[in-house]
Design a protein around this motif. Structure first.
Motif, PDB file in Angstrom:
ATOM      1  N   ALA A  96       0.869  -1.186  -0.131  1.00 58.31           N
ATOM      2  CA  ALA A  96       0.329   0.065   0.173  1.00 58.31           C
ATOM      3  C   ALA A  96       0.597   1.543  -0.037  1.00 58.31           C
ATOM      4  N   ILE A  97       0.828   1.903  -0.585  1.00 54.98           N
ATOM      5  CA  ILE A  97       1.297   3.500  -0.341  1.00 54.98           C
ATOM      6  C   ILE A  97       0.419   4.373  -0.151  1.00 54.98           C
ATOM      7  N   LEU A  98       0.812   5.137   1.120  1.00 54.16           N
ATOM      8  CA  LEU A  98      -0.095   6.130   1.967  1.00 54.16           C
ATOM      9  C   LEU A  98       0.854   7.757   1.473  1.00 54.16           C
ATOM     10  N   HIS A  99       0.091   8.551   1.600  1.00 55.00           N
ATOM     11  CA  HIS A  99       0.265  10.056   1.058  1.00 55.00           C
ATOM     12  C   HIS A  99      -0.455  10.784   3.010  1.00 55.00           C
ATOM     13  N   LEU A 100      -0.132  11.167   3.353  1.00 57.26           N
ATOM     14  CA  LEU A 100      -0.266  11.348   4.615  1.00 57.26           C
ATOM     15  C   LEU A 100      -0.052  12.470   4.434  1.00 57.26           C
ATOM     16  N   ASN A 101      -1.395  13.705   4.979  1.00 54.01           N
ATOM     17  CA  ASN A 101      -1.034  15.359   4.808  1.00 54.01           C
ATOM     18  C   ASN A 101      -1.185  15.461   6.370  1.00 54.01           C
ATOM     19  N   PHE A 102      -0.405  16.289   7.122  1.00 55.80           N
ATOM     20  CA  PHE A 102      -0.983  16.689   8.395  1.00 55.80           C
ATOM     21  C   PHE A 102      -1.260  18.456   8.619  1.00 55.80           C
ATOM     22  N   PHE A 103      -1.972  18.735   9.354  1.00 55.54           N
ATOM     23  CA  PHE A 103      -2.411  19.978   9.637  1.00 55.54           C
ATOM     24  C   PHE A 103      -1.567  21.123  10.187  1.00 55.54           C
ATOM     25  N   LYS A 104      -0.287  20.144  10.925  1.00 56.37           N
ATOM     26  CA  LYS A 104       0.969  21.046  11.048  1.00 56.37           C
ATOM     27  C   LYS A 104       1.735  21.261  10.428  1.00 56.37           C
ATOM     28  N   GLU A 105       3.022  22.229   9.878  1.00 57.32           N
ATOM     29  CA  GLU A 105       3.990  21.813   9.088  1.00 57.32           C
ATOM     30  C   GLU A 105       5.161  20.655   9.813  1.00 57.32           C
ATOM     31  N   ILE A 106       5.851  20.238   9.228  1.00 57.55           N
ATOM     32  CA  ILE A 106       7.125  18.887   9.405  1.00 57.55           C
ATOM     33  C   ILE A 106       8.405  20.031   9.202  1.00 57.55           C
ATOM     34  N   LYS A 107       8.403  19.909  10.908  1.00 53.84           N
ATOM     35  CA  LYS A 107       9.727  20.332  11.096  1.00 53.84           C
ATOM     36  C   LYS A 107      11.180  19.364  10.994  1.00 53.84           C
ATOM     37  N   GLU A 108      10.506  18.114  11.559  1.00 58.21           N
ATOM     38  CA  GLU A 108      11.308  17.018  11.541  1.00 58.21           C
ATOM     39  C   GLU A 108      12.058  16.638  10.702  1.00 58.21           C
ATOM     40  N   GLY A 109      13.297  16.116  10.615  1.00 61.68           N
ATOM     41  CA  GLY A 109      13.802  15.140   9.873  1.00 61.68           C
ATOM     42  C   GLY A 109      13.436  13.820   9.622  1.00 61.68           C
ATOM     43  N   GLU A 110      13.785  13.050   7.973  1.00 57.21           N
ATOM     44  CA  GLU A 110      12.816  11.585   8.071  1.00 57.21           C
ATOM     45  C   GLU A 110      12.716  10.103   8.767  1.00 57.21           C
ATOM     46  N   LYS A 111      14.103  10.490   9.510  1.00 60.79           N
ATOM     47  CA  LYS A 111      15.222   9.547   9.625  1.00 60.79           C
ATOM     48  C   LYS A 111      14.564   9.918  11.331  1.00 60.79           C
ATOM     49  N   TYR A 112      14.536  11.107  11.883  1.00 64.87           N
ATOM     50  CA  TYR A 112      13.338  10.983  13.035  1.00 64.87           C
ATOM     51  C   TYR A 112      12.791  10.632  13.351  1.00 64.87           C
ATOM     52  N   ILE A 113      11.539  11.163  12.000  1.00 59.89           N
ATOM     53  CA  ILE A 113       9.891  10.796  12.404  1.00 59.89           C
ATOM     54  C   ILE A 113       9.788   9.557  12.262  1.00 59.89           C
ATOM     55  N   LEU A 114      10.612   8.675  10.881  1.00 54.22           N
ATOM     56  CA  LEU A 114      10.383   7.368  11.287  1.00 54.22           C
ATOM     57  C   LEU A 114      10.976   6.451  12.830  1.00 54.22           C
ATOM     58  N   ASN A 115      11.809   7.023  13.529  1.00 59.61           N
ATOM     59  CA  ASN A 115      11.849   6.444  14.299  1.00 59.61           C
ATOM     60  C   ASN A 115      11.023   6.584  15.803  1.00 59.61           C
ATOM     61  N   SER A 116      10.910   8.434  15.891  1.00 59.86           N
ATOM     62  CA  SER A 116       9.486   8.464  16.676  1.00 59.86           C
ATOM     63  C   SER A 116       8.290   7.817  16.607  1.00 59.86           C
ATOM     64  N   VAL A 117       7.638   7.481  15.498  1.00 63.05           N
ATOM     65  CA  VAL A 117       6.859   6.745  15.136  1.00 63.05           C
ATOM     66  C   VAL A 117       6.622   5.698  15.642  1.00 63.05           C
ATOM     67  N   GLY A 118       8.160   4.652  15.532  1.00 60.64           N
ATOM     68  CA  GLY A 118       8.038   3.454  15.693  1.00 60.64           C
ATOM     69  C   GLY A 118       8.455   2.601  17.022  1.00 60.64           C
ATOM     70  N   LYS A 119       8.754   4.021  17.615  1.00 57.24           N
ATOM     71  CA  LYS A 119       8.322   3.769  19.255  1.00 57.24           C
ATOM     72  C   LYS A 119       7.584   3.022  20.152  1.00 57.24           C
ATOM     73  N   GLU A 120       6.676   3.843  19.168  1.00 58.23           N
ATOM     74  CA  GLU A 120       5.345   3.494  19.764  1.00 58.23           C
ATOM     75  C   GLU A 120       4.759   2.619  19.455  1.00 58.23           C
TER      76      GLU A 120
END
Length: 332
Positions: A246-270
Motif C-alpha cells: 500500500a502506498i500512503l500519502h499522509l497530510n498533516f495540519f501542522k508543518e513538518i520540521k523534523e527529518g525523515e529518520k527522526y520521524i520514522l524512529n519516533s513513530v516506530g517507538k510507540e
C-alpha cells in the motif's frame, strides 16, 4: 476455550493452522462449511500452494477431523445458530457471508457466546476490533474488519498520535482473490456465486493484467478509526498470490520540521513490534510472505514530500498476517 471455525476458505484455513500450532488454552472443536467432501477440506488444510505442506497433518474419521489427539466435529451447513453450541465458546465466521447480524448478536447475548467476523459487514451492530487501533473489549459480536484495514489503520493511528492528520490518500496493490477469473469471462463468479460487479474489467484474466478497482478501504477505515479523517483510496488487483503493498500519502495540519529518520524512529517507538515492524532491506513482495506482522513499513521509500505531507509504502501478507493479527487480538 472451545473454538469453532465457520468457512474453511483462505482465512479459515490459515487461522486453523495458526491455532493448532500454538500451545494455548484454546482448542478447535468444530469446523463448519458447505463443502460436502470432507476429505477435500482435509487435503486443503494439509497442502497449501502458498504456505506449503503441514508436517503434522489433519486426518478424517467419519464426520470428524483428527489432529494430534484432538477430535474436531464437522458440520456441513450454513446457519450455525441451529447447531449444538455446547462444545463452542467462540465462533470465528470466516465465510465472508453476510448474515442477520442482529439475530446473531441477540443469540450471543442470550447464551453468553461470542462470534468474530473476519470481514467488514455494512451496518454492523457489533464492535470493530483492530490491532493497534481499538482496545480489546468483551463484546459478544466483533468484526476484525478487512486485511487492508488491519495493515494500514495502525500506521495511520501512530502518525496521528505523532501529529494530527488532516487527510490520507491510499493506493493498494492487492493480490488476486479466488472469485476472479483465470481467463476472460463473465462477471458472475463461479467459485463464489455471491460475488458480482458492474465493472466489466473485473471479469478479465487475473493472471495477465493489473486491474484497477474501487475499494471498501475508505468506508472500513472510517468505521474503525477513533478519530475523523478525510480518506481517499483506490486499489489494483495484481497477478500475485499473496502480500499486499500500500502506498500512503499522509497530510498533516501542522508543518513538518523534523527529518525523515527522526520521524520514522519516533513513530516506530510507540508501535508494538509484535504486530508492526520497519524494514530497510531491499525486498520484494514474496519476501514478506507468511510474515506475522500486521504491517511492515519500507523505510527505503519513506519521504517528506512537502512541508505538510509524507509518503510511505507498507507491506502485509493479506492472508497470513491478517490471520495472525486475529489470533493475537482474540486469544492472546
Amino acid at each position: 476455550m472451545k473454538v469453532a471455525i465457520c468457512g474453511l476458505g483462505r482465512i479459515g484455513r490459515c487461522i486453523s493452522r495458526i491455532l493448532t500450532a500454538k500451545e494455548k488454552t484454546q482448542k478447535i472443536t468444530t469446523f463448519i462449511d458447505i463443502e460436502e467432501d470432507i476429505e477435500n477440506l482435509c487435503y486443503l488444510l494439509n497442502h497449501d500452494s502458498t504456505y506449503g505442506w503441514l508436517s503434522n497433518k489433519f486426518r478424517v474419521s467419519g464426520d470428524k477431523f483428527l489432529y494430534d489427539k484432538n477430535e474436531i466435529r464437522y458440520y456441513k451447513c450454513d446457519d450455525y445458530l441451529n447447531l449444538d453450541w455446547s462444545n463452542i465458546d467462540i465462533l470465528l465466521d470466516c465465510s465472508g457471508v453476510n448474515r442477520d447480524w442482529s439475530k446473531i448478536r441477540d443469540f450471543c447475548l442470550k447464551f453468553n457466546k461470542k462470534v468474530i467476523v473476519t470481514h467488514h459487514p455494512e451496518k454492523f451492530p457489533g464492535e470493530f476490533l483492530v490491532e493497534g487501533v481499538n482496545k480489546n473489549n468483551d463484546a459478544n459480536l466483533i468484526s476484525t474488519s478487512i486485511c487492508d484495514v488491519v495493515g494500514i489503520a495502525p500506521i495511520i493511528c501512530s502518525f496521528n498520535n505523532w501529529s494530527p492528520l488532516k487527510s490520507i490518500s491510499i493506493v493498494s496493490l492487492h493480490p488476486w482473490l479466488s472469485y476472479q477469473n483465470l481467463l476472460d469471462g463473465s462477471l458472475k463468479s463461479v467459485s463464489s456465486p455471491g460475488h458480482s460487479w458492474k465493472d466489466y474489467a473485473l471479469g478479465r484474466a487475473s493472471t495477465e493484467s493489473l486491474i484497477p478497482k474501487q475499494t471498501t478501504i475508505t468506508r472500513a477505515l472510517k468505521d474503525v478509526l477513533p478519530f475523523e479523517l478525510k480518506i481517499e483510496s483506490m486499489s489494483y488487483r495484481v497477478p500475485t498470490a499473496s502480500v499486499t503493498s500500500a502506498i500512503l500519502h499522509l497530510n498533516f495540519f501542522k508543518e513538518i520540521k523534523e527529518g525523515e529518520k527522526y520521524i520514522l524512529n519516533s513513530v516506530g517507538k510507540e508501535l508494538d513490534e509484535k504486530f508492526f515492524s520497519i524494514s530497510d532491506e531491499s525486498l520484494v513482495s514474496i519476501d514478506f510472505k507468511k510474515r506475522k506482522e500486521a504491517s511492515i513499513i519500507d523505510s527505503r521509500f519513506f519521504k517528506i514530500v512537502d512541508k505538510n505531507s509524507i509518503r510511505l509504502i507498507c507491506w502485509y501478507d493479506n492472508e497470513w498476517g491478517y490471520s495472525e493479527s486475529i489470533v493475537r487480538r482474540i486469544f492472546c
